[in-house]
Design an enzyme around this catalytic site. Structure first.
Site, mmCIF file in Angstrom:
data_model
loop_
_atom_site.group_PDB
_atom_site.id
_atom_site.type_symbol
_atom_site.label_atom_id
_atom_site.label_comp_id
_atom_site.label_asym_id
_atom_site.label_seq_id
_atom_site.Cartn_x
_atom_site.Cartn_y
_atom_site.Cartn_z
ATOM 1 N N LYS A 206 -3.366 -6.724 -14.438
ATOM 2 C CA LYS A 206 -4.579 -6.611 -15.246
ATOM 3 C C LYS A 206 -4.257 -6.154 -16.667
ATOM 4 O O LYS A 206 -4.719 -6.743 -17.649
ATOM 5 C CB LYS A 206 -5.576 -5.655 -14.589
ATOM 6 C CG LYS A 206 -6.908 -5.563 -15.336
ATOM 7 C CD LYS A 206 -7.853 -4.558 -14.699
ATOM 8 C CE LYS A 206 -8.385 -5.034 -13.374
ATOM 9 N NZ LYS A 206 -9.446 -4.164 -12.847
ATOM 10 N N GLU A 212 6.486 -2.280 -12.035
ATOM 11 C CA GLU A 212 7.211 -3.103 -11.080
ATOM 12 C C GLU A 212 7.056 -4.592 -11.402
ATOM 13 O O GLU A 212 8.026 -5.364 -11.374
ATOM 14 C CB GLU A 212 6.723 -2.827 -9.654
ATOM 15 C CG GLU A 212 6.910 -1.396 -9.178
ATOM 16 C CD GLU A 212 5.709 -0.506 -9.475
ATOM 17 O OE1 GLU A 212 5.578 0.531 -8.817
ATOM 18 O OE2 GLU A 212 4.897 -0.856 -10.376
ATOM 19 N N GLY A 267 -8.351 -3.867 -7.540
ATOM 20 C CA GLY A 267 -7.178 -4.641 -7.181
ATOM 21 C C GLY A 267 -7.211 -5.167 -5.765
ATOM 22 O O GLY A 267 -6.885 -6.337 -5.504
ATOM 23 N N ARG A 268 -7.617 -4.342 -4.813
ATOM 24 C CA ARG A 268 -7.596 -4.770 -3.408
ATOM 25 C C ARG A 268 -8.782 -5.670 -3.074
ATOM 26 O O ARG A 268 -8.883 -6.161 -1.949
ATOM 27 C CB ARG A 268 -7.563 -3.541 -2.492
ATOM 28 C CG ARG A 268 -8.689 -2.545 -2.698
ATOM 29 C CD ARG A 268 -8.387 -1.236 -1.976
ATOM 30 N NE ARG A 268 -9.351 -0.181 -2.254
ATOM 31 C CZ ARG A 268 -9.313 0.615 -3.306
ATOM 32 N NH1 ARG A 268 -8.384 0.460 -4.227
ATOM 33 N NH2 ARG A 268 -10.208 1.576 -3.469
ATOM 34 N N GLU A 353 -6.424 2.523 1.309
ATOM 35 C CA GLU A 353 -6.581 2.866 -0.106
ATOM 36 C C GLU A 353 -8.044 3.115 -0.441
ATOM 37 O O GLU A 353 -8.365 3.932 -1.307
ATOM 38 C CB GLU A 353 -6.019 1.747 -0.985
ATOM 39 C CG GLU A 353 -5.841 2.148 -2.449
ATOM 40 C CD GLU A 353 -5.027 1.156 -3.255
ATOM 41 O OE1 GLU A 353 -3.814 1.395 -3.438
ATOM 42 O OE2 GLU A 353 -5.595 0.134 -3.685
ATOM 43 N N HIS A 384 4.931 -7.609 23.712
ATOM 44 C CA HIS A 384 6.302 -7.385 24.151
ATOM 45 C C HIS A 384 6.996 -6.313 23.324
ATOM 46 O O HIS A 384 8.221 -6.202 23.349
ATOM 47 C CB HIS A 384 7.084 -8.700 24.082
ATOM 48 C CG HIS A 384 6.578 -9.728 25.034
ATOM 49 N ND1 HIS A 384 7.022 -9.831 26.337
ATOM 50 C CD2 HIS A 384 5.620 -10.673 24.890
ATOM 51 C CE1 HIS A 384 6.383 -10.818 26.944
ATOM 52 N NE2 HIS A 384 5.525 -11.347 26.089
ATOM 53 N N LYS A 512 3.423 7.862 -9.424
ATOM 54 C CA LYS A 512 3.702 7.116 -10.645
ATOM 55 C C LYS A 512 4.048 8.060 -11.792
ATOM 56 O O LYS A 512 4.958 7.800 -12.583
ATOM 57 C CB LYS A 512 2.489 6.263 -11.035
ATOM 58 C CG LYS A 512 2.201 5.098 -10.110
ATOM 59 C CD LYS A 512 0.998 4.323 -10.629
ATOM 60 C CE LYS A 512 0.647 3.146 -9.740
ATOM 61 N NZ LYS A 512 -0.515 2.396 -10.248
#
Length: 554
Positions: A206, A212, A267-268, A353, A384, A512
């Site tokens: 954004k 990152e 964001g999510r 979040e 399994h 951060k």
């Protein structure tokens, strides 16, 4: 608004839960032949069966009382109408506007935002058509064959999950890749699989400052320039999803190739925006708009359906029932659908979040247990691996099971085998196996005497393990959109009752903030003493290992 634990309905639910402890699901099903009809709902092409939970009609009535006391209907309308319900960031929450297929006006600060939304969708269509039709060419005149999305968090998890879920709809000449980890291995391995002449990179950030994402983007940029021999190649091989025109242009991306989204999109919740560009490239804009339409149908259902017939309301209250009244601290998600393999990871961010908060809107510590831990894997594999704990462990883990009625890739009767496994697991978790049943089974198999007595306790299953099953015809774009929107609104329902802000994420900021200083300390060979002893020791150990290999630290 008062703390949720102070609502009269909350106190009634506490008392009701004590009564329910004495009642088994076996008994509930035996007493009511119509239990499935009573506790199942449909909307948006999705059937929700929540009958295999320790609930009665009284339970649901008390949920709805609690929702009314928490003023859930007011909260729903506040979100859809563009009020700034994200109070800590002073923002509206309008991911629903991104999929508003009615194109009715939606206002933020007195301005209709729908022309902006429709404008970006139109630009996405033009661009994706150019790439998919082979008209967008790389620096040597070759058509694009590979799409590499560079993002993190919501700019990665949503595109990865949805693109994978819709793989049967991919353009046959395109491949999709996703890079999110700042560990350079992921980017280097991805670059080894693609050709610089035919690769298109999407940088999704954004602000175009996400550390990152920008580190990975610059690795890709250097690789392209090294291969092409000129910075001029960047403009044909990079586009951006961002709002920061200046930084996008400084990177070398034409502003005409920047796709905008807005601060009222978290964001999510951004997969519905231009963040969904890799999805649209792979499946085409017609299918992407079908995806939006499915979500819009669920939005309309959530906004207009009565609470007792409202899928997100029921799912939200059911999850709250397990979390706050049965002390179930985690919830599992089991898609019996390989294309939904990343769905549990997507829901981890969506729920943890959003509702991983301990402070209410009033600035007070919540007296309620908020967001559960979300985890899961494709169901067949999980059987399994870890289903043993679900069946006979000491913890009760509520679980959602998801299954399609029709396979995307039918082979013989394998899909029926998958369905049989799904339904058998929910039945077994509900029923369990009594001591008498286990004993009779062992004796039928010829086990007697001391061997029987030794084995018997291990063959007993307690049952009463709660599950919810969601069935849809086929995992097409419309259904996937409805499914994601269902879970989004479920999370909203819980947050509204808990009186927490489901749309900020201050908890991710502290790490951060500290990263920069530690990064500086790691840059040289000096002994570090300025942190706590553990952090000092870890930094110094890494430096020692860099200098001396695998020798002992000193």
């Amino acid at each position: 608004m008062p703390d949720c634990s102070r609502f009269p309905a909350w106190k009634k639910l506490k008392e009701h839960q004590k009564d329910m402890q004495r009642i088994s699901m076996r008994y509930l099903f035996a007493e009511d032949a119509n239990r499935f009809e009573r506790f199942s709902l449909q909307a948006g092409g999705i059937l929700l069966d929540y009958s295999k939970n320790r609930i009665t009609a009284l339970t649901v009535r008390l949920w709805l009382e609690l929702a009314k006391e928490a003023r859930l209907s007011d909260a729903i309308e506040a979100m859809f109408s563009g009020q700034k319900i994200n109070r800590t960031e002073d923002r509206a929450v309008l991911h629903t506007a991104l999929r508003n297929r009615d194109h009715t006006p939606v206002f933020v600060d007195g301005r209709d935002i729908m022309p902006d939304v429709d404008g970006v969708l139109a630009r996405m269509r033009t661009f994706t058509d150019e790439v998919r039709n082979g008209n967008w060419l790389g620096y040597t005149g070759k058509r694009i064959t590979d799409i590499v999305n560079i993002g993190i968090g919501g700019s990665d998890l949503g595109p990865v999950m949805v693109t994978q879920a819709l793989k049967p709809y991919w353009h046959r000449d395109l491949r999709a890749h996703f890079v999110s980890n700042v560990d350079p291995s992921q980017m280097i391995d991805t670059l080894a699989e693609v050709d610089p002449e035919t690769t298109l990179f999407i940088v999704a950030s954004k602000t175009f400052t996400t550390p990152e994402t920008l580190l990975n983007a610059h690795v890709a940029r250097r690789w392209l320039i090294d291969q092409a021999g000129s910075e001029a190649a960047v403009v044909r091989h990079f586009v951006a999803v961002s709002t920061n025109t200046e930084k996008v242009q400084a990177f070398g991306i034409d502003k005409e190739h920047m796709f905008e989204f807005w601060d009222w999109v978290g964001g999510r919740y951004s997969i519905w925006s231009a963040v969904g560009l890799p999805v649209a490239l792979m499946v085409g804009m017609d299918h992407f708009e079908d995806f939006l339409s499915g979500a819009h149908a669920m939005d309309q259902h959530f906004r207009t359906a009565s609470p007792e017939r409202n899928l997100p309301v029921i799912m939200g209250m059911l999850s709250l029932w397990h979390n706050d009244f049965w002390n179930a601290e985690s919830q599992a998600i089991f898609p019996y659908d390989q294309y939904l393999a990343r769905f549990p990871a997507y829901l981890q961010q969506l729920e943890m979040e959003s509702n991983g908060k301990s402070v209410t809107f009033d600035g007070k510590t919540s007296r309620c247990q908020t967001g559960p831990v979300i985890w899961g894997e494709p169901g067949g594999n999980g059987q399994h691996a870890f289903f043993q704990l679900l069946h006979q462990g000491t913890r009760t883990v509520p679980a959602d099971f998801l299954i399609a009625a029709e396979s995307q890739r039918p082979v013989d009767r394998q899909h029926e085998v998958l369905q049989a496994n799904c339904f058998a697991q929910t039945k077994a978790l509900m029923l369990g196996k009594t001591r008498d049943e286990a004993k009779a089974e062992l004796m039928r198999n010829g086990v007697t005497g001391k061997r029987l007595e030794m084995l018997l306790p291990h063959k007993v299953f307690p049952g009463n393990r709660p599950t919810t099953t969601l069935v849809y015809r086929k995992l097409d774009p419309y259904t996937l959109g409805a499914l994601i929107a269902l879970y989004e609104h479920k999370v909203f329902v819980q947050g509204a009752v808990w009186n927490i802000n489901s749309f900020d994420q201050w908890g991710v900021e502290l790490g951060k903030q500290l990263t920069g200083g530690i990064e500086t300390d790691l840059a040289d060979d000096k002994q570090i003493t300025g942190h706590d002893s553990s952090t000092n020791g870890l930094i110094n150990a890494c430096k020692h290992l860099r200098r001396n290999g695998n020798g002992a630290t000193g």
